[in-house]
Scaffold this motif. Structure first.
Motif, PDB file in Angstrom:
ATOM      1  N   PRO A 102       3.981   3.016  -1.915  1.00  0.00           N
ATOM      2  CA  PRO A 102       3.397   3.752  -3.046  1.00  0.00           C
ATOM      3  C   PRO A 102       3.247   2.872  -4.290  1.00  0.00           C
ATOM      4  CG  PRO A 102       5.092   5.072  -1.981  1.00  0.00           C
ATOM      5  CD  PRO A 102       5.164   3.710  -1.352  1.00  0.00           C
ATOM      6  N   SER A 103       2.047   2.902  -4.857  1.00  0.00           N
ATOM      7  CA  SER A 103       1.727   2.175  -6.096  1.00  0.00           C
ATOM      8  C   SER A 103       1.866   0.658  -5.979  1.00  0.00           C
ATOM      9  CB  SER A 103       2.600   2.663  -7.266  1.00  0.00           C
ATOM     10  OG  SER A 103       2.433   4.048  -7.466  1.00  0.00           O
ATOM     11  N   CYS A 109       3.395   4.684   3.281  1.00  0.00           N
ATOM     12  CA  CYS A 109       2.882   6.057   3.365  1.00  0.00           C
ATOM     13  C   CYS A 109       1.529   6.250   2.705  1.00  0.00           C
ATOM     14  CB  CYS A 109       3.897   7.019   2.758  1.00  0.00           C
ATOM     15  SG  CYS A 109       4.252   6.696   1.017  1.00  0.00           S
ATOM     16  N   GLU A 110       1.036   5.205   2.020  1.00  0.00           N
ATOM     17  CA  GLU A 110      -0.283   5.306   1.395  1.00  0.00           C
ATOM     18  C   GLU A 110      -1.266   4.421   2.145  1.00  0.00           C
ATOM     19  OE1 GLU A 110      -0.138   4.437  -2.765  1.00  0.00           O
ATOM     20  OE2 GLU A 110       0.772   6.366  -3.255  1.00  0.00           O
ATOM     21  N   SER A 111      -2.503   4.831   2.215  1.00  0.00           N
ATOM     22  CA  SER A 111      -3.538   4.021   2.866  1.00  0.00           C
ATOM     23  C   SER A 111      -4.752   3.951   1.954  1.00  0.00           C
ATOM     24  CB  SER A 111      -3.923   4.615   4.221  1.00  0.00           C
ATOM     25  OG  SER A 111      -4.428   5.933   4.058  1.00  0.00           O
ATOM     26  N   GLY A 141      -5.969   1.477  -2.701  1.00  0.00           N
ATOM     27  CA  GLY A 141      -4.730   1.302  -3.445  1.00  0.00           C
ATOM     28  C   GLY A 141      -4.886   0.970  -4.914  1.00  0.00           C
ATOM     29  N   ARG A 154      -5.567   2.548 -10.292  1.00  0.00           N
ATOM     30  CA  ARG A 154      -6.150   2.857  -8.984  1.00  0.00           C
ATOM     31  C   ARG A 154      -7.474   2.120  -8.853  1.00  0.00           C
ATOM     32  NH1 ARG A 154      -3.191   5.617  -5.078  1.00  0.00           N
ATOM     33  NH2 ARG A 154      -5.195   6.137  -4.178  1.00  0.00           N
TER      34      ARG A 154
END
Length: 377
Positions: free
Chosen positions: A292-293, A359-361, A364, A375
């Motif tokens: 994340p981030s 968990c992020e795709s 980014g 973002r």
């Protein structure tokens, strides 16, 4: 201190003009050059406040010209005049500030980044005995001073440096000599003791010059850290001396103290405290799943993009095996960043932890100048 500090504003000061300021007077010529960009007097108008009581900005201030007052919490006032003994020391150095500083006349001050100054002073005290010992033994220590002033060596104990010096192999080479060649296996790294060298990469039919190396440069370490073939060729531009450090000595004496590793649990606590994930994999790897981030700065672009990062922030590097992130930590340490690698990389995490972290795709986040993130979509 003499009136020579009363000079036009915008004109950089030099070491001779600051010889009375404590503890700046112990810095070496090389260290002065590192601070040169900050060595410009700043004007302060009569009645203007330099800082207030409780201020926590990490700056070190010296009064160069004029007069100012320091008022404490009880209202007691100390008058500081440029050229006096008191003006040879930092103004109210404790944080948070114990005084309010206000100009009594038009004045000028020198403002230095406290973290950079502290690093240089710590280095000087840690290594001055070693340099003095070598100099008294007839050694030319200029190359070593240049090498040790690399922020990387702020993390290397002086005992390791002493041991390293005893394990270096000296090579005297003529201009045009190829010290290491792109595509070859890496079994050592080198330090440039004298001469100049250029770094070339054959990305197409025509070689591309990536950098020019000067005395004190370390090169060849990337192949050791990543356990991959050399990614560039280094050739001497003039007659020179290079010092070779074998692989096992590099890992024991340099990598071990510099490449700090943390567990996932430690990393998550650091993230909560304000650290930033740095994904050093390729863009398509990042887009399939990332923390994340997290910022994506592929290792091959990191040296170019590092200028966008914030030296006041801690970065946590990760990749699949841990090798690219170790390389990234070593590189960023040379550039003065506080950074850590995820121990053994993503592959060492249990499946549930790995999936929970990545968990992020998608595209980014991007880094903007000064470490600001946004973002990318």
């Amino acid at each position: 201190m003499t009136s020579e500090l009363d000079r036009p504003m915008n004109e950089p000061l030099n070491p001779e003009q600051l010889r009375s300021l404590t503890p700046l007077n112990v810095l070496s010529e090389h260290q002065w050059r590192e601070l040169r960009g900050q060595m410009v007097p700043q004007p302060l108008l009569a009645g203007e406040t330099l800082f207030r009581k409780g201020d926590q900005l990490r700056m070190t201030y010296y009064l160069l010209a004029g007069e100012l007052s320091l008022q404490d919490a009880q209202g007691q006032i100390q008058r500081i005049v440029a050229g006096s003994e008191a003006s040879c020391h930092p103004l109210s150095p404790s944080l948070p500030r114990l005084h309010e500083a206000r100009a009594l006349t038009d004045a000028s001050v020198l403002a230095l980044d406290s973290a950079a100054l502290s690093r240089l002073l710590t280095w000087r005290l840690a290594y001055q005995d070693l340099l003095l010992e070598l100099e008294q033994g007839g050694e030319d220590v200029e190359w070593l001073e240049s090498l040790l002033e690399n922020p990387l060596f702020a993390k290397v104990p002086p005992t390791n440096v002493r041991a390293m010096l005893g394990r270096l192999h000296r090579l005297e080479l003529p201009a045009g000599s190829t010290v290491l060649r792109e595509g070859e296996a890496g079994d050592c790294c080198y330090f440039l003791k004298s001469g100049r060298a250029e770094v070339l990469r054959h990305s197409s039919d025509k070689p591309q010059v990536l950098a020019e190396l000067e005395v004190g440069a370390c090169f060849g370490e990337e192949a050791l850290l990543s356990d991959r073939p050399r990614n560039a060729t280094v050739t001497l531009l003039e007659d020179g001396v290079v010092l070779r450090l074998d692989r096992q000595d590099f890992f024991a004496l340099l990598k071990a103290p510099v490449v700090a590793e943390v567990s996932l649990g430690e990393a998550e606590r650091m993230i909560e405290a304000g650290a930033q994930w740095l994904d050093v994999r390729l863009q398509d790897e990042y887009e399939r799943g990332h923390a994340p981030s997290s910022l994506n700065m592929p290792l091959n672009l990191l040296r170019l993009k590092a200028r966008l990062l914030d030296k006041g922030r801690t970065y946590l590097c990760y990749c699949d095996s841990g090798k690219r992130s170790a390389n990234a930590v070593f590189l960023l340490s040379q550039l003065g960043f506080e950074t850590y690698a995820l121990r053994d990389g993503l592959d060492a995490l249990p499946a549930l932890q790995r999936e929970g972290l990545l968990c992020e795709s998608g595209a980014g986040y991007l880094a903007r100048s000064g470490g600001r993130t946004e973002r990318s979509r």
